[in-house]
Design an enzyme around this catalytic site. Structure first.
Site, PDB file in Angstrom:
ATOM      1  CE1 TYR A 203      -2.419  -3.070   1.533  1.00  0.00           C
ATOM      2  CE2 TYR A 203      -4.523  -1.587   0.837  1.00  0.00           C
ATOM      3  CZ  TYR A 203      -3.603  -2.768   1.348  1.00  0.00           C
ATOM      4  OH  TYR A 203      -5.453  -4.049   1.411  1.00  0.00           O
ATOM      5  N   PRO A 295     -12.367   0.350  -1.184  1.00  0.00           N
ATOM      6  CG  PRO A 295     -11.066   0.027  -2.753  1.00  0.00           C
ATOM      7  CD  PRO A 295     -12.529   0.657  -2.207  1.00  0.00           C
TER       8      PRO A 295
HETATM    9  C1  PHB Z   1      -7.447  -7.140  -4.506  1.00  0.00           C
HETATM   10  O1  PHB Z   1      -6.144  -8.250  -4.229  1.00  0.00           O
HETATM   11  O2  PHB Z   1      -8.231  -6.748  -5.144  1.00  0.00           O
HETATM   12  C2  PHB Z   1      -7.580  -5.949  -3.034  1.00  0.00           C
HETATM   13  C3  PHB Z   1      -6.303  -6.080  -1.696  1.00  0.00           C
HETATM   14  C4  PHB Z   1      -6.895  -5.124  -1.362  1.00  0.00           C
HETATM   15  C5  PHB Z   1      -7.329  -3.906  -0.892  1.00  0.00           C
HETATM   16  C6  PHB Z   1      -7.961  -4.240  -1.975  1.00  0.00           C
HETATM   17  C7  PHB Z   1      -8.306  -4.941  -3.120  1.00  0.00           C
HETATM   18  O3  PHB Z   1      -6.970  -3.568   0.001  1.00  0.00           O
END
Ligand code: PHB
Length: 394
Positions: A203, A295
């Site tokens: 991230y 997300p």
């Molecule tokens: C994903 O793999 O699509 C994914 C992973 C972590 C997240 C959001 C999406 O925080």
């Protein structure tokens, strides 16, 4: 047609509920507006909390997950050109997350339901809900989108039909309290045929915007970029995507993002949304029909599964002993967990993205927060216990 529990929506919430009810001897019918091919092929995020993995294993649908899922014991937070690993496994007494895409969960649940003789009616149209405040609520729909009108007589209806489905609006507006936050950006996601650049999710907070490195399989990678609110996929050539990913993920110690062939692009618009109550008469709503999260915390599917676990217990108590107390407390039980996941998702989102009004002061606040969560064991433990998931009965 008659059934005990009529379920609208064959996503993770509806399918898992039908599966759990079947194991308790309660019959259900699922209707779904898309085709089987569509639900099994729609790309969604794929991070499963330990509680979801345990539930799938315990209920006999975890076999492929254990074979093909990837177990992640840590994540990386990247900022100021440097990566910082959070050792979630060590900080939470041995927990981890499993990366296994939502459509894979769907495939496994559809197969289990059909094998057990469960009924899933795909490709329906014009779904509507009736007589919710009586003991025999009804679902009406058209077969094959525009075909004959059909009716299912139910004891209960469960709306697991996503944010845009007809279930939530069937709760009268006068009793619905809604909470919402719309974020001023989109997430452009790609799937690329490429080897993994990192063994764990990254991230990244960068002055050009957020980026995320995730994965699907050792050969297929899922990557995301924060984009403008009115951006479109047409603005993003493959070259532009890769150069932006390189810029946002660059480190001082020479991290190399491995490029590959992009075969899928989509944009999602992050939103925090909660509907209170999650029930009205004999209707219960679950998953995205009741609440959505941005997300960034990877909580969407996990919350949906937690909802239907609570609901399956309430329905079990009702059919075994006529008790309604668990069903009456459905909203209260679910929303406690939901609000915490909303808080965590909002926190992660706020810490990692550029907002249109991010001032130099706020930028420093984000960096101070990132420094803190990656240096303090207490703060890293707090982030970790939320990321891997609080206990199911939290
Ligand atoms: C994903 O793999 O699509 C994914 C992973 C972590 C997240 C959001 C999406 O925080």
């Amino acid at each position: 047609m008659r059934t005990q529990v009529g379920i609208i929506g064959a996503g993770p919430a509806g399918l898992m509920l039908s599966h759990l009810l079947h194991l308790q001897g309660i019959e259900s019918v699922i209707i779904e507006k898309r085709t089987r091919e569509e639900i099994e092929g729609t790309i969604k995020a794929g991070v499963l909390e330990q509680g979801v993995v345990d539930l799938m294993k315990e209920t006999g649908v975890g076999e492929r997950l254990m074979r093909e899922g990837q177990f992640h014991k840590g994540i990386e937070l990247r900022f100021n050109g440097k990566g910082h690993r959070i050792d979630m496994h060590e900080l939470t007494g041995g927990k981890y997350v499993t990366v296994y895409a939502q459509h894979e969960v769907i495939k496994d649940l559809v197969e289990a339901r059909l094998k057990a003789g469960g009924e899933i009616i795909f490709n329906v149209g014009d779904v509507s809900l009736h007589d919710l405040d009586t003991n025999s609520p009804k679902i009406r729909y058209r077969k094959d989108k525009n075909g004959d009108l059909q009716e299912i007589d139910c004891d209960f209806i469960v709306g697991a039909d996503g944010f845009h489905g007809p279930s939530r609006p069937s709760i009268p507006a006068s009793v619905r309290k809604e909470y919402q936050k719309i974020y001023p950006f989109g997430w452009l996601g790609i799937l690329a045929e490429a080897p993994q650049s990192s063994a764990e999710l990254i991230y990244a907070n960068h002055e050009r915007g957020f980026a995320l490195v995730s994965t699907r399989t050792p050969e297929i990678q899922r990557l995301y970029l924060q984009v403008d609110l009115n951006d479109t996929i047409a603005n993003w050539s493959d070259d532009r995507i890769w150069s932006e990913l390189h810029a946002r993920l660059e480190t001082h110690d020479g991290f190399k993002l491995i490029e590959g062939t992009i075969f899928e692009k989509d944009i999602v618009w992050p939103r925090s949304y909660i509907c209170d109550p999650m029930q009205y008469g004999r209707l219960f709503i679950a998953g995205d029909a009741a609440h959505t999260v941005p997300p960034t915390g990877a909580k969407g599917l996990n919350l949906a599964v937690a909802d239907v676990q609570v609901l399956s217990r309430g329905l079990d108590a009702f059919y075994k002993s006529g008790k309604t107390d668990l069903l009456e407390r459905y909203t209260e039980t679910c929303l406690r967990r939901v609000w915490n996941s909303e808080r965590f998702s909002w926190y992660m989102t706020s810490m990692l993205h550029r907002f249109h009004d991010t001032t130099p002061f706020e930028q420093q606040m984000q960096l101070a927060e990132l420094n803190y969560v990656t240096s303090s064991r207490a703060a890293a433990t707090s982030l970790s216990e939320n990321y891997v998931g609080l206990p199911m009965e939290w």
